[in-house]
Design a protein around this motif. Structure first.
Motif, mmCIF file in Angstrom:
data_model
loop_
_atom_site.group_PDB
_atom_site.id
_atom_site.type_symbol
_atom_site.label_atom_id
_atom_site.label_comp_id
_atom_site.label_asym_id
_atom_site.label_seq_id
_atom_site.Cartn_x
_atom_site.Cartn_y
_atom_site.Cartn_z
ATOM 1 N N ALA A 1 7.120 11.381 -17.262
ATOM 2 C CA ALA A 1 7.812 10.091 -17.366
ATOM 3 C C ALA A 1 9.311 10.236 -17.125
ATOM 4 C CB ALA A 1 7.553 9.454 -18.727
ATOM 5 N N LEU A 2 9.821 11.477 -17.245
ATOM 6 C CA LEU A 2 11.234 11.728 -16.954
ATOM 7 C C LEU A 2 11.445 12.146 -15.499
ATOM 8 C CD1 LEU A 2 12.397 13.576 -20.205
ATOM 9 C CD2 LEU A 2 12.587 11.154 -19.639
ATOM 10 N N GLY A 3 10.362 12.184 -14.737
ATOM 11 C CA GLY A 3 10.485 12.472 -13.307
ATOM 12 C C GLY A 3 10.954 11.237 -12.541
ATOM 13 N N TYR A 4 10.859 11.320 -11.223
ATOM 14 C CA TYR A 4 11.253 10.192 -10.367
ATOM 15 C C TYR A 4 10.046 9.275 -10.146
ATOM 16 C CZ TYR A 4 12.549 7.538 -6.216
ATOM 17 O OH TYR A 4 12.786 6.515 -5.335
ATOM 18 N N HIS A 5 10.297 7.942 -10.210
ATOM 19 C CA HIS A 5 9.232 6.951 -10.049
ATOM 20 C C HIS A 5 9.541 6.054 -8.839
ATOM 21 C CE1 HIS A 5 8.062 7.047 -14.632
ATOM 22 N NE2 HIS A 5 8.466 8.230 -14.191
ATOM 23 N N GLN A 6 8.494 5.648 -8.120
ATOM 24 C CA GLN A 6 8.672 4.777 -6.948
ATOM 25 C C GLN A 6 7.895 3.475 -7.152
ATOM 26 O OE1 GLN A 6 10.649 5.520 -4.199
ATOM 27 N NE2 GLN A 6 10.293 3.404 -3.523
ATOM 28 N N CYS A 7 8.584 2.373 -6.885
ATOM 29 C CA CYS A 7 7.989 1.063 -7.143
ATOM 30 C C CYS A 7 8.481 0.055 -6.113
ATOM 31 C CB CYS A 7 8.405 0.610 -8.551
ATOM 32 S SG CYS A 7 7.663 -0.919 -9.116
ATOM 33 N N LYS A 8 7.683 -1.004 -5.899
ATOM 34 C CA LYS A 8 8.081 -2.095 -5.014
ATOM 35 C C LYS A 8 7.183 -3.288 -5.319
ATOM 36 C CE LYS A 8 7.765 -3.482 -0.187
ATOM 37 N NZ LYS A 8 7.415 -3.077 1.174
ATOM 38 N N TRP A 9 7.708 -4.492 -5.074
ATOM 39 C CA TRP A 9 6.875 -5.683 -5.134
ATOM 40 C C TRP A 9 6.430 -5.983 -3.711
ATOM 41 C CZ3 TRP A 9 8.932 -11.315 -6.127
ATOM 42 C CH2 TRP A 9 7.828 -12.185 -6.217
ATOM 43 N N SER A 10 5.268 -5.509 -3.235
ATOM 44 C CA SER A 10 4.223 -4.778 -3.898
ATOM 45 C C SER A 10 3.653 -3.776 -2.903
ATOM 46 C CB SER A 10 3.077 -5.722 -4.241
ATOM 47 O OG SER A 10 3.060 -6.290 -5.481
ATOM 48 N N TYR A 11 3.157 -2.654 -3.427
ATOM 49 C CA TYR A 11 2.433 -1.709 -2.580
ATOM 50 C C TYR A 11 0.939 -2.085 -2.576
ATOM 51 C CZ TYR A 11 6.541 1.354 -2.504
ATOM 52 O OH TYR A 11 7.792 1.875 -2.309
ATOM 53 N N TYR A 12 0.447 -2.586 -1.482
ATOM 54 C CA TYR A 12 -0.968 -2.872 -1.307
ATOM 55 C C TYR A 12 -1.209 -3.034 0.190
ATOM 56 C CZ TYR A 12 0.228 -7.792 -0.442
ATOM 57 O OH TYR A 12 0.739 -8.948 0.087
ATOM 58 N N PRO A 13 -2.434 -2.822 0.699
ATOM 59 C CA PRO A 13 -3.622 -2.361 -0.029
ATOM 60 C C PRO A 13 -3.546 -0.866 -0.330
ATOM 61 C CG PRO A 13 -4.087 -2.524 2.306
ATOM 62 C CD PRO A 13 -2.685 -3.016 2.124
ATOM 63 N N GLU A 14 -4.710 -0.282 -0.672
ATOM 64 C CA GLU A 14 -4.780 1.141 -1.009
ATOM 65 C C GLU A 14 -4.189 2.007 0.094
ATOM 66 O OE1 GLU A 14 -8.147 4.608 -1.438
ATOM 67 O OE2 GLU A 14 -8.696 2.610 -2.162
ATOM 68 N N SER A 15 -4.434 1.651 1.346
ATOM 69 C CA SER A 15 -3.931 2.475 2.453
ATOM 70 C C SER A 15 -2.405 2.553 2.443
ATOM 71 C CB SER A 15 -4.423 1.916 3.795
ATOM 72 O OG SER A 15 -3.999 0.568 3.956
ATOM 73 N N LYS A 16 -1.745 1.466 2.026
ATOM 74 C CA LYS A 16 -0.272 1.465 1.951
ATOM 75 C C LYS A 16 0.202 2.384 0.827
ATOM 76 C CE LYS A 16 3.901 0.113 2.985
ATOM 77 N NZ LYS A 16 4.545 0.540 4.233
ATOM 78 N N VAL A 17 -0.491 2.321 -0.312
ATOM 79 C CA VAL A 17 -0.144 3.198 -1.436
ATOM 80 C C VAL A 17 -0.253 4.658 -0.998
ATOM 81 C CG1 VAL A 17 -0.775 3.897 -3.794
ATOM 82 C CG2 VAL A 17 -0.916 1.479 -3.122
ATOM 83 N N LYS A 18 -1.352 4.999 -0.327
ATOM 84 C CA LYS A 18 -1.571 6.377 0.127
ATOM 85 C C LYS A 18 -0.525 6.788 1.167
ATOM 86 C CE LYS A 18 -5.423 7.747 -1.970
ATOM 87 N NZ LYS A 18 -6.678 7.618 -1.258
ATOM 88 N N GLU A 19 -0.158 5.851 2.017
ATOM 89 C CA GLU A 19 0.862 6.135 3.029
ATOM 90 C C GLU A 19 2.182 6.520 2.363
ATOM 91 O OE1 GLU A 19 3.589 3.409 5.909
ATOM 92 O OE2 GLU A 19 1.458 2.866 5.862
ATOM 93 N N ILE A 20 2.534 5.791 1.317
ATOM 94 C CA ILE A 20 3.786 6.069 0.599
ATOM 95 C C ILE A 20 3.714 7.426 -0.099
ATOM 96 C CG2 ILE A 20 5.254 5.314 -1.345
ATOM 97 C CD1 ILE A 20 5.552 3.527 1.123
ATOM 98 N N THR A 21 2.633 7.668 -0.826
ATOM 99 C CA THR A 21 2.539 8.931 -1.579
ATOM 100 C C THR A 21 2.437 10.136 -0.632
ATOM 101 O OG1 THR A 21 0.154 8.585 -1.847
ATOM 102 C CG2 THR A 21 1.571 7.846 -3.645
ATOM 103 N N ASP A 22 1.710 9.978 0.462
ATOM 104 C CA ASP A 22 1.622 11.072 1.439
ATOM 105 C C ASP A 22 2.998 11.413 2.006
ATOM 106 O OD1 ASP A 22 -1.083 11.174 1.062
ATOM 107 O OD2 ASP A 22 -1.619 10.166 2.942
ATOM 108 N N LYS A 23 3.797 10.382 2.227
ATOM 109 C CA LYS A 23 5.128 10.585 2.819
ATOM 110 C C LYS A 23 6.028 11.378 1.864
ATOM 111 C CE LYS A 23 7.802 9.293 6.401
ATOM 112 N NZ LYS A 23 7.536 9.711 7.774
ATOM 113 N N PHE A 24 5.929 11.094 0.559
ATOM 114 C CA PHE A 24 6.703 11.876 -0.419
ATOM 115 C C PHE A 24 6.359 13.358 -0.296
ATOM 116 C CE2 PHE A 24 7.726 7.956 -2.749
ATOM 117 C CZ PHE A 24 9.018 8.241 -3.174
ATOM 118 N N ARG A 25 5.067 13.655 -0.227
ATOM 119 C CA ARG A 25 4.662 15.063 -0.181
ATOM 120 C C ARG A 25 5.038 15.692 1.163
ATOM 121 N NH1 ARG A 25 5.117 14.387 -4.911
ATOM 122 N NH2 ARG A 25 3.379 14.038 -6.341
ATOM 123 N N GLU A 26 4.901 14.922 2.226
ATOM 124 C CA GLU A 26 5.231 15.431 3.561
ATOM 125 C C GLU A 26 6.725 15.774 3.655
ATOM 126 O OE1 GLU A 26 6.040 13.503 7.919
ATOM 127 O OE2 GLU A 26 4.480 12.547 6.701
#
Length: 798
Positions: free
Chosen positions: A259-284
């Motif tokens: 919870a003390l790490g970095y958090h990413q948020c937006k109104w709104s991440y959807y559908p699931e493919s968009k959420v995965k696109e965002i999280t994949d980009k962080f790791r990439e």
């Protein structure tokens, strides 16, 4: 309140002379000829409670703000009287209560100096419109007095000369000086002549505070109903005032480290493919991130506790896949429950009669995102219990790790005042009342019910909740953010002030929507905001999404690299931040300290608002203006190392600091030992084999600490934690570090890499636990060495 002094007495009533006095252990009862009663409770030697009634009897003593575990007890209590006053003496305070009119003066027992005195003192005005009294208190302001606190007010850090209103309000795109806004935290500190005191006006009605605005030498506070009920805290150090107030209203348990790490948020991440696109980009891109948020669009038609079948057909699988990649899923839950007989949550709430009602019996109906809604009465214990139970599927079955409570002021659309009308009724835990009394605690009680749901269904892991609205004591249950801010340089400065002010008001676990919620930042503003945000206890980018993307890579490569660099610094500093949180949770010490909180004796700090101390040893000063290559800033007294250059600077003065876009002024207190983890992409990604200790030389003494546990769960409450206390002593040719350990937790690493900064001598020899070791054995190079075991004494000798 009345607008000028001559009118002050018109319509106001005052206590008359005291006719009786009685002592009942730690409670003193005073009664006047005109039926006013004062109940003075001595909670501690430095904490007094004053409670008044104008009708001869007190109502049930109930408060949502007070922590049941608050400290009680005093060393000394003595009551005496002379012809004009009663004299109450503790080991810290002397309180005079005058027999003619119940006015009070409070003095420091050590030197008999005046701390705080009533001007008109308690007075009231009958309110035939609202019913009951408008209760008022006025205090004489002392020469040179400054005022701080009041939660999230977007104002200058020093409140002198201003007037404020406490009424939790949905303040979309608020600006500097907007008042009221989201939170109602009726606590302030006063500071004069080197001494600080605090006042907590525990009244949940619409309250007002005037700090020498109407009259130059008078501070007053009043409420449109309820009791004149306030607590007085004495320092004389401001930090002791804040810790006393925080002890009274409570602190959160330790959060999970993620919870003390970095958090990413937006109104709104959807559908699931968009959420995965965002999280994949962080790791990439190798930008550390621990949490991804789902705003209202994850639901089926904005119905709380549902999932959109179209956008998220299999949420359990998705949440697990995100977790496997190191992301915790946090979802939004609002209070409005859509009126829909096909919707189980609504149907059950209706059948059990759990929704708020108007005075004449119909349910409180209001428009929010789902359309027309009813709203649970979170002031009823059985409703909170029901609400907590609703989280079973989200948390236990699907695997969501955090919940974000929004719109809980409560916010209602398309009505004047943007909230419930005053005739809505609430149970108030068996003390039935109108919305005028319950409004300011509605969001708090929602967050409380949410917290208990997460605690139950996430056990044995720790819960994580975030709320927008709050009253004093809400910090026991949840973190917070400052609401719907704007992507502007002014709002970057406001975010800094609000985080400092909330920490001074007992609510440290706070942060802003990095980059701004409304409108769109440019890359420079976003980079500067990240630099500030990584030093706030809660660190989250959030945006409305109307104007484009706001992820770390949404700008150019230079900005992406700067953002990564600062998020990596946060991840390296996680042990420092976690240790700071431990002291907040255990010892009530604010995680951020305005310079005045850090060194109130230096009058130069009383109006400084850009600079602040993160924890106890890291000085931060954000860049608030575009195209800046640096800035002037005030360095507090003492010696400080420039984090980037390791140059040692003598404080107590303003100085120019260079800061290109990839740099923010950061200074480390001399003598500090700063623990650092290796950079990881999310908490728990790597098995720790080594921890760095950055040691900043000081000619003198300095203490530092490192708290660690399993980073989640409750084993730490059973003694399975590790608290290392570092005692550093330096002189011209030697540096000694002594370590004392408490707790039974065995850390996963055994190596300490010790990085020495600012040594005034060349290292000739090293002793570990009084035994000479060769420089080769500890890999000594560039003033760094590695010790392969826990040690209790390290000597660096020149």
């Amino acid at each position: 309140m009345i607008l000028n002094t001559e009118l002050e007495y018109k319509g106001n009533q005052f206590p008359s002379n005291i006719i009786s006095y009685k002592k009942d252990v730690d409670v003193l009862h005073f009664s006047t000829a005109n039926n006013v009663k004062l109940r003075l409770t001595v909670l501690r030697d430095s904490v007094l409670r004053f409670r008044y009634t104008t009708v001869g009897k007190f109502t049930n003593d109930f408060s949502y703000a007070i922590d049941e575990n608050a400290s009680r007890g005093y060393n000394h209590l003595e009551i005496s009287e002379d012809t004009e006053k009663y004299i109450v003496t503790t080991s810290k305070l002397i309180c005079h209560i005058y027999k003619t009119d119940l006015r009070k003066s409070i003095y420091d027992v050590k030197d008999n100096s005046l701390i705080c005195e009533d001007e008109l003192g308690f007075h009231w005005e009958e309110s035939y419109e609202l019913g009951g009294d408008i209760v008022k208190m006025s205090k004489a302001s002392q020469n040179g007095e400054s005022f701080y606190g009041l939660g999230d007010k977007p104002e200058h850090i020093n409140l002198k000369g201003k007037r404020f209103e406490n009424w939790a309000t949905d303040s979309y795109a608020f600006g500097k000086n907007t008042d009221p806004i989201y939170k109602a935290i009726p606590f302030y500190t006063g500071l004069h002549n080197g001494k600080s005191y605090g006042i907590f006006f525990d009244n949940t009605f619409r309250t007002y505070f005037d700090f020498c605005h109407e009259r130059r030498n008078v501070t007053s506070f009043w409420a449109q109903g309820g009791e004149m009920n306030y607590y007085f805290f004495y320092g004389p150090k401001m930090q002791d005032v804040v810790t006393s107030y925080t002890d009274l209203t409570g602190t959160p348990e330790l959060p999970p480290l993620w919870a003390l790490g970095y958090h990413q948020c937006k109104w709104s991440y959807y559908p699931e493919s968009k959420v995965k696109e965002i999280t994949d980009k962080f790791r990439e891109l190798k930008i550390p991130c621990d949490a991804i948020y789902l705003d209202i669009d994850y639901m089926e038609g904005f119905r709380c506790f549902t999932w959109s079948k179209e956008y998220f057909p299999d949420p359990k699988r998705m949440v697990k896949e995100l977790a496997d990649d190191g992301f915790k899923t946090v979802v939004i839950i609002d209070p409005g429950i859509k009126i829909d007989m096909e919707y189980d949550v609504f149907k059950e709430g209706l059948e059990k009669d759990y929704f708020c009602k108007r005075a004449d019996g119909p349910y409180m109906k209001g428009k929010v995102w789902p359309g027309e809604c009813y709203f649970p009465d979170f002031t009823r214990p059985e409703v909170r219990e029901w609400w907590a139970g609703l989280f079973k599927e989200l948390i236990e079955d699907i695997g969501v790790k955090g919940v974000w409570n929004d719109m809980n002021e409560p916010a209602v659309m398309d009505v004047p005042g943007k909230s419930f009308p005053p005739d809505v009724r609430h149970d108030y835990d068996g003390n039935p009342c109108s919305h005028q009394k319950a409004h300011n605690i509605y969001g708090m009680q929602m967050a409380r019910a949410t917290y208990h749901g997460l605690k139950r269904f996430n056990y044995p892991k720790r819960p994580f909740v975030i709320t927008r609205s709050a009253y004093s004591g809400t910090q026991r249950y949840t973190s917070t953010w400052m609401g719907d801010n704007v992507a502007s340089w002014e709002h970057l400065q406001i975010a800094n002030i609000q985080a400092q002010r909330l920490a001074m008001s007992g609510f440290s676990f706070a942060g802003s929507d990095i980059g701004g919620f409304a409108e769109q930042p440019n890359g420079e503003l976003y980079a500067r905001w990240i630099q500030l945000g990584v030093f706030h206890p809660f660190c989250r980018t959030h945006s409305s999404g109307d104007h484009g993307e706001q992820e770390p890579w949404a700008f150019d490569r230079e900005i992406t690299n700067i953002v990564r660099k600062f998020i990596e610094i946060r991840y390296q500093l996680l042990p420092y931040l976690y240790t700071t949180f431990y002291h907040y949770s255990q010892d009530n010490i604010p995680m951020l300290k305005s310079l005045v909180l850090f060194d109130q004796e230096d009058v130069q700090t009383h109006y400084r608002m850009d600079e602040f101390i993160c924890g106890n040893q890291i000085l931060i000063c954000p860049i608030n203006e575009p195209n800046s290559k640096g800035r002037r800033m005030y360095i507090p007294r003492g010696e400080w190392y420039n984090y980037w250059t390791n140059e040692l600077i003598e404080g107590g003065k303003e100085t120019w600091v260079d800061a290109d876009l990839d740099i923010m002024p950061i200074f480390i207190k001399s003598g500090a030992i700063i623990p650092k983890y290796p950079i990881q992409q999310y908490v728990g990604e790597i098995q720790m084999e080594q921890i760095d200790l950055d040691v900043y030389y000081k000619n003198g003494k300095e203490d530092s600490e490192l708290y660690e546990d399993a980073n989640d769960g409750y084993d730490y409450t059973k003694g399975r934690y590790s608290l290392l206390k570092f005692n550093l002593v330096g002189n011209e040719d030697k540096l000694i570090i002594r370590i004392h350990k408490r707790g039974q937790y065995i850390t996963p690493y055994s190596n300490f890499k010790i990085n020495l900064f600012g040594l005034p001598f060349e290292v000739k020899s090293i002793k570990v636990d009084n035994e000479d070791v060769s420089l080769e054995d500890v890999n000594f190079k560039d003033n760094s060495l590695i010790v392969t075991k826990e040690f209790t004494n390290l000597q660096i000798i020149g």
